[in-house]
Design a protein around this motif. Structure first.
Motif, mmCIF file in Angstrom:
data_model
loop_
_atom_site.group_PDB
_atom_site.id
_atom_site.type_symbol
_atom_site.label_atom_id
_atom_site.label_comp_id
_atom_site.label_asym_id
_atom_site.label_seq_id
_atom_site.Cartn_x
_atom_site.Cartn_y
_atom_site.Cartn_z
ATOM 1 N N CYS A 66 -8.875 1.579 5.304
ATOM 2 C CA CYS A 66 -7.975 2.358 6.172
ATOM 3 C C CYS A 66 -7.479 3.549 5.374
ATOM 4 O O CYS A 66 -7.701 3.634 4.155
ATOM 5 N N TYR A 67 -6.810 4.479 6.074
ATOM 6 C CA TYR A 67 -6.290 5.662 5.401
ATOM 7 C C TYR A 67 -4.861 5.387 4.910
ATOM 8 O O TYR A 67 -4.276 4.355 5.227
ATOM 9 N N PHE A 68 -4.307 6.367 4.131
ATOM 10 C CA PHE A 68 -2.952 6.131 3.603
ATOM 11 C C PHE A 68 -1.851 6.826 4.395
ATOM 12 O O PHE A 68 -0.686 6.767 4.002
ATOM 13 N N GLU A 69 -2.222 7.503 5.484
ATOM 14 C CA GLU A 69 -1.207 8.050 6.388
ATOM 15 C C GLU A 69 -1.266 7.234 7.676
ATOM 16 O O GLU A 69 -2.316 6.696 8.038
ATOM 17 N N ASP A 70 -0.156 7.201 8.407
ATOM 18 C CA ASP A 70 -0.103 6.377 9.625
ATOM 19 C C ASP A 70 -0.736 7.081 10.819
ATOM 20 O O ASP A 70 -1.287 6.438 11.719
ATOM 21 N N ALA A 71 -0.609 8.430 10.870
ATOM 22 C CA ALA A 71 -1.148 9.203 11.997
ATOM 23 C C ALA A 71 -1.223 10.664 11.569
ATOM 24 O O ALA A 71 -0.598 11.056 10.586
ATOM 25 N N GLY A 72 -2.002 11.461 12.294
ATOM 26 C CA GLY A 72 -2.009 12.901 12.013
ATOM 27 C C GLY A 72 -3.401 13.490 12.017
ATOM 28 O O GLY A 72 -4.345 12.895 12.529
ATOM 29 N N ALA A 73 -3.511 14.690 11.436
ATOM 30 C CA ALA A 73 -4.762 15.449 11.461
ATOM 31 C C ALA A 73 -5.677 14.987 10.330
ATOM 32 O O ALA A 73 -5.807 15.654 9.287
ATOM 33 N N PHE A 74 -6.284 13.837 10.508
ATOM 34 C CA PHE A 74 -7.163 13.254 9.489
ATOM 35 C C PHE A 74 -8.439 12.771 10.168
ATOM 36 O O PHE A 74 -8.680 11.563 10.313
ATOM 37 N N LYS B 215 -2.275 4.458 -2.977
ATOM 38 C CA LYS B 215 -1.592 4.975 -1.775
ATOM 39 C C LYS B 215 -1.990 4.162 -0.543
ATOM 40 O O LYS B 215 -1.182 3.914 0.352
ATOM 41 N N LYS B 216 -3.248 3.762 -0.479
ATOM 42 C CA LYS B 216 -3.712 2.962 0.663
ATOM 43 C C LYS B 216 -3.058 1.571 0.658
ATOM 44 O O LYS B 216 -2.695 1.047 1.718
ATOM 45 N N VAL B 217 -2.922 0.985 -0.520
ATOM 46 C CA VAL B 217 -2.286 -0.337 -0.616
ATOM 47 C C VAL B 217 -0.841 -0.235 -0.123
ATOM 48 O O VAL B 217 -0.374 -1.058 0.676
ATOM 49 N N VAL B 218 -0.139 0.801 -0.565
ATOM 50 C CA VAL B 218 1.262 1.008 -0.151
ATOM 51 C C VAL B 218 1.331 1.199 1.365
ATOM 52 O O VAL B 218 2.176 0.613 2.052
ATOM 53 N N ALA B 219 0.422 2.014 1.913
ATOM 54 C CA ALA B 219 0.433 2.292 3.361
ATOM 55 C C ALA B 219 0.104 1.037 4.166
ATOM 56 O O ALA B 219 0.705 0.778 5.210
ATOM 57 N N ALA B 220 -0.855 0.263 3.682
ATOM 58 C CA ALA B 220 -1.224 -0.975 4.383
ATOM 59 C C ALA B 220 -0.004 -1.892 4.458
ATOM 60 O O ALA B 220 0.368 -2.384 5.533
ATOM 61 N N LEU B 221 0.662 -2.102 3.329
ATOM 62 C CA LEU B 221 1.822 -3.001 3.289
ATOM 63 C C LEU B 221 2.968 -2.469 4.149
ATOM 64 O O LEU B 221 3.631 -3.232 4.854
#
Ligand code: PEP
Length: 250
Positions: A66-74, A111-117
């Motif tokens: 998965c990505y490290f941002e929740d939503a947006g221009a990615f 960053k992905k681990v932090v975002a996932a959690l």
């Protein structure tokens, strides 16, 4: 007590229809979740129908990334928030193919681990290891220690307890040549000791550490008999339902 996890990683294989058929074939033949937790990581397109097919069964469906941002221009990325909302509560991060083919480094994986959690997902964080580095011993600290310190940097005690680590020597992935149980145990032990240095004994004893690399129905028992190996991450031998069931019910 650490409940073992047996997780398949399908990589970029199977259509949606094949994925759902697979779930339907195995879901009534899995061990109870207080004995072994069974999970399958599948391509993003298959996840929602697999969650629906697995509903009410012990099988957990995982994302492969998965990505490290929740939503947006990615463009093209998969949101950890959307995964959680879709009923996908586990994600593999830092697989060696993501690192090698797609250039993901420790900073991005952290960053992905932090975002996932942050989004309620439980990550399985893969830690690679190469024969070359082992033989040359050319790093100031062991490669595996460096990976764990970097990939799990900044997590709280509560967060680290939701993380599973998978020790996956590069040379064993997809090669048909598994690490032998003592080599695999050595890597998993080193990971546990590193987590112990970071968070103390109690936390290190709770975190599950898997071995991955050419696991088969023939070698799974010997690998999982080792003290620090709390399960396996299975690539090729998770693609066939009967073979996967043999590993799960070994
Ligand atoms: C993997 O890709 O994580 C893996 C362990 O693959 P295999 O079982 O095919 O070696």
């Amino acid at each position: 007590m650490r409940i073992p996890i047996i997780a398949g990683n399908w990589k970029m294989n199977k259509t949606v229809a094949e994925s759902v058929a697979f779930v339907n074939q195995i879901k009534d033949h899995l061990p109870a979740t207080d004995q072994v937790q069974t999970a399958l990581a599948a391509p993003a397109l298959s996840l929602v129908p697999m969650v629906q097919a697995a509903s009410g069964s012990p099988l957990k469906i995982m994302a492969e990334n998965c990505y490290f941002e929740d939503a947006g221009a990615f463009t093209g990325e998969v949101s950890p928030h959307a995964l959680y909302q879709a009923g996908v509560h586990h994600v593999i991060l830092g697989h060696s193919e993501r690192r090698k083919i797609f250039g993901e480094d420790d900073e991005m994986i952290n960053k992905k681990v932090v975002a996932a959690l942050r989004n309620g997902l439980c990550p399985i964080v893969c830690c690679d290891d190469t024969m070359g580095r082992r033989v040359a011993n050319d790093d100031k600290i062991h490669w595996v220690v460096g990976r764990i310190l970097a990939d799990l940097k900044g997590l709280t005690t509560d967060e680290i307890r939701k993380v599973t680590v998978a020790y996956e020597p590069d040379w064993a992935i997809g090669s048909g040549q598994s690490a032998d149980p003592s080599q695999a145990e050595e890597g998993c032990y080193l990971i546990r000791q590193t987590i112990c240095d970071m968070y103390g004994d109690d936390v290190a004893n709770d975190v599950r550490i898997l071995y991955g690399g050419s696991v088969t129905p023939d070698n799974v028992s010997a690998l999982m008999a080792k003290n620090d190996i709390d399960g396996v991450l299975v690539g090729s031998d998770s693609l066939d339902p009967e073979t996967f069931l043999k590993i799960v019910n070994h």
